[in-house]
Design a protein around this motif. Sequence first.
Motif, PDB file in Angstrom:
ATOM      1  N   LYS A  41      87.584  -0.693 -49.882  1.00  0.00           N
ATOM      2  CA  LYS A  41      87.359  -1.496 -51.091  1.00  0.00           C
ATOM      3  C   LYS A  41      88.354  -1.126 -52.184  1.00  0.00           C
ATOM      4  O   LYS A  41      88.903  -1.992 -52.857  1.00  0.00           O
ATOM      5  N   THR A  42      88.595   0.173 -52.357  1.00  0.00           N
ATOM      6  CA  THR A  42      89.550   0.640 -53.363  1.00  0.00           C
ATOM      7  C   THR A  42      90.944   0.079 -53.106  1.00  0.00           C
ATOM      8  O   THR A  42      91.680  -0.238 -54.039  1.00  0.00           O
ATOM      9  N   ASN A  43      91.300  -0.053 -51.843  1.00  0.00           N
ATOM     10  CA  ASN A  43      92.625  -0.550 -51.475  1.00  0.00           C
ATOM     11  C   ASN A  43      92.681  -2.067 -51.319  1.00  0.00           C
ATOM     12  O   ASN A  43      93.668  -2.603 -50.838  1.00  0.00           O
ATOM     13  N   GLY A  44      91.606  -2.766 -51.689  1.00  0.00           N
ATOM     14  CA  GLY A  44      91.650  -4.220 -51.744  1.00  0.00           C
ATOM     15  C   GLY A  44      91.217  -4.981 -50.506  1.00  0.00           C
ATOM     16  O   GLY A  44      91.471  -6.183 -50.412  1.00  0.00           O
ATOM     17  N   ALA A  45      90.566  -4.322 -49.560  1.00  0.00           N
ATOM     18  CA  ALA A  45      90.056  -5.059 -48.399  1.00  0.00           C
ATOM     19  C   ALA A  45      89.002  -6.055 -48.875  1.00  0.00           C
ATOM     20  O   ALA A  45      88.184  -5.746 -49.740  1.00  0.00           O
ATOM     21  N   VAL A  46      89.031  -7.258 -48.332  1.00  0.00           N
ATOM     22  CA  VAL A  46      88.068  -8.295 -48.707  1.00  0.00           C
ATOM     23  C   VAL A  46      86.674  -7.909 -48.238  1.00  0.00           C
ATOM     24  O   VAL A  46      85.701  -8.008 -48.978  1.00  0.00           O
ATOM     25  N   ALA A  47      86.583  -7.464 -46.991  1.00  0.00           N
ATOM     26  CA  ALA A  47      85.303  -7.052 -46.410  1.00  0.00           C
ATOM     27  C   ALA A  47      85.582  -6.175 -45.200  1.00  0.00           C
ATOM     28  O   ALA A  47      86.685  -6.189 -44.652  1.00  0.00           O
ATOM     29  N   ALA A  48      84.560  -5.438 -44.784  1.00  0.00           N
ATOM     30  CA  ALA A  48      84.676  -4.607 -43.581  1.00  0.00           C
ATOM     31  C   ALA A  48      83.334  -4.627 -42.864  1.00  0.00           C
ATOM     32  O   ALA A  48      82.284  -4.519 -43.486  1.00  0.00           O
ATOM     33  N   TYR A  49      83.378  -4.785 -41.557  1.00  0.00           N
ATOM     34  CA  TYR A  49      82.172  -4.900 -40.749  1.00  0.00           C
ATOM     35  C   TYR A  49      82.264  -4.014 -39.512  1.00  0.00           C
ATOM     36  O   TYR A  49      83.349  -3.687 -39.050  1.00  0.00           O
ATOM     37  N   ASN A  50      81.112  -3.687 -38.974  1.00  0.00           N
ATOM     38  CA  ASN A  50      81.021  -3.024 -37.685  1.00  0.00           C
ATOM     39  C   ASN A  50      80.536  -4.061 -36.676  1.00  0.00           C
ATOM     40  O   ASN A  50      79.596  -4.805 -36.956  1.00  0.00           O
ATOM     41  N   LEU A  51      81.154  -4.102 -35.516  1.00  0.00           N
ATOM     42  CA  LEU A  51      80.727  -5.007 -34.451  1.00  0.00           C
ATOM     43  C   LEU A  51      79.450  -4.439 -33.837  1.00  0.00           C
ATOM     44  O   LEU A  51      79.499  -3.510 -33.038  1.00  0.00           O
ATOM     45  N   SER A  52      78.327  -4.974 -34.229  1.00  0.00           N
ATOM     46  CA  SER A  52      77.025  -4.486 -33.774  1.00  0.00           C
ATOM     47  C   SER A  52      76.910  -4.555 -32.254  1.00  0.00           C
ATOM     48  O   SER A  52      77.155  -5.594 -31.653  1.00  0.00           O
ATOM     49  N   GLY A  53      76.578  -3.432 -31.642  1.00  0.00           N
ATOM     50  CA  GLY A  53      76.461  -3.384 -30.193  1.00  0.00           C
ATOM     51  C   GLY A  53      77.779  -3.125 -29.486  1.00  0.00           C
ATOM     52  O   GLY A  53      77.811  -2.937 -28.277  1.00  0.00           O
ATOM     53  N   GLY A  54      78.872  -3.141 -30.227  1.00  0.00           N
ATOM     54  CA  GLY A  54      80.180  -2.821 -29.691  1.00  0.00           C
ATOM     55  C   GLY A  54      80.702  -3.813 -28.665  1.00  0.00           C
ATOM     56  O   GLY A  54      80.179  -4.917 -28.475  1.00  0.00           O
ATOM     57  N   VAL A  55      81.750  -3.388 -27.983  1.00  0.00           N
ATOM     58  CA  VAL A  55      82.410  -4.227 -26.989  1.00  0.00           C
ATOM     59  C   VAL A  55      81.478  -4.512 -25.809  1.00  0.00           C
ATOM     60  O   VAL A  55      81.522  -5.600 -25.232  1.00  0.00           O
ATOM     61  N   PHE A  56      80.614  -3.558 -25.469  1.00  0.00           N
ATOM     62  CA  PHE A  56      79.707  -3.785 -24.338  1.00  0.00           C
ATOM     63  C   PHE A  56      78.780  -4.963 -24.618  1.00  0.00           C
ATOM     64  O   PHE A  56      78.585  -5.827 -23.766  1.00  0.00           O
ATOM     65  N   ARG A  57      78.204  -5.034 -25.794  1.00  0.00           N
ATOM     66  CA  ARG A  57      77.329  -6.164 -26.138  1.00  0.00           C
ATOM     67  C   ARG A  57      78.133  -7.470 -26.161  1.00  0.00           C
ATOM     68  O   ARG A  57      77.680  -8.493 -25.660  1.00  0.00           O
ATOM     69  N   TRP A  58      79.312  -7.406 -26.769  1.00  0.00           N
ATOM     70  CA  TRP A  58      80.198  -8.574 -26.831  1.00  0.00           C
ATOM     71  C   TRP A  58      80.448  -9.099 -25.416  1.00  0.00           C
ATOM     72  O   TRP A  58      80.336 -10.286 -25.136  1.00  0.00           O
ATOM     73  N   HIS A  59      80.774  -8.191 -24.514  1.00  0.00           N
ATOM     74  CA  HIS A  59      81.033  -8.547 -23.120  1.00  0.00           C
ATOM     75  C   HIS A  59      79.766  -9.095 -22.458  1.00  0.00           C
ATOM     76  O   HIS A  59      79.822 -10.108 -21.749  1.00  0.00           O
ATOM     77  N   ASN A  60      78.638  -8.446 -22.661  1.00  0.00           N
ATOM     78  CA  ASN A  60      77.373  -8.890 -22.056  1.00  0.00           C
ATOM     79  C   ASN A  60      76.963 -10.278 -22.537  1.00  0.00           C
ATOM     80  O   ASN A  60      76.287 -11.012 -21.818  1.00  0.00           O
ATOM     81  N   GLU A  61      77.378 -10.638 -23.733  1.00  0.00           N
ATOM     82  CA  GLU A  61      77.099 -11.980 -24.266  1.00  0.00           C
ATOM     83  C   GLU A  61      78.150 -12.989 -23.812  1.00  0.00           C
ATOM     84  O   GLU A  61      78.171 -14.118 -24.277  1.00  0.00           O
TER      85      GLU A  61
END
Length: 97
Positions: A41-61
């Motif tokens: 935020k200090t360096n000006g990022a618009v937003a930051a998120y964590n991919l809930s469940g990670g790559v494994f969940r992404w793949h499983n979906e």
Amino acid sequence: IELAEFENKYAVQLAGKTAVFYCSVGRRSSDLLSQLNGTLKTNGAVAAYNLSGGVFRWHNEQRPLISENEQKTAFVHPYNFYWGRLIDNRSAIRYKP
């Protein structure tokens, strides 16, 4: 990569951008994001998120994955046998690129 090294290398590059952090199951990336959120935020990022469940969940979906050579892939690295049990499609497990 150490936290300070990451901040020095990438924090400024994220100015005006949205960052999504991910790992195999989402635990390590969540921890990293909680440590970096103020810096981003200090360096000006618009937003930051964590991919809930990670790559494994992404793949499983059955969402698309991109390999290191920027090609679509159906395969996912399981990290190790223990964590690989979280991958639904066992035939999609690959230990080598």
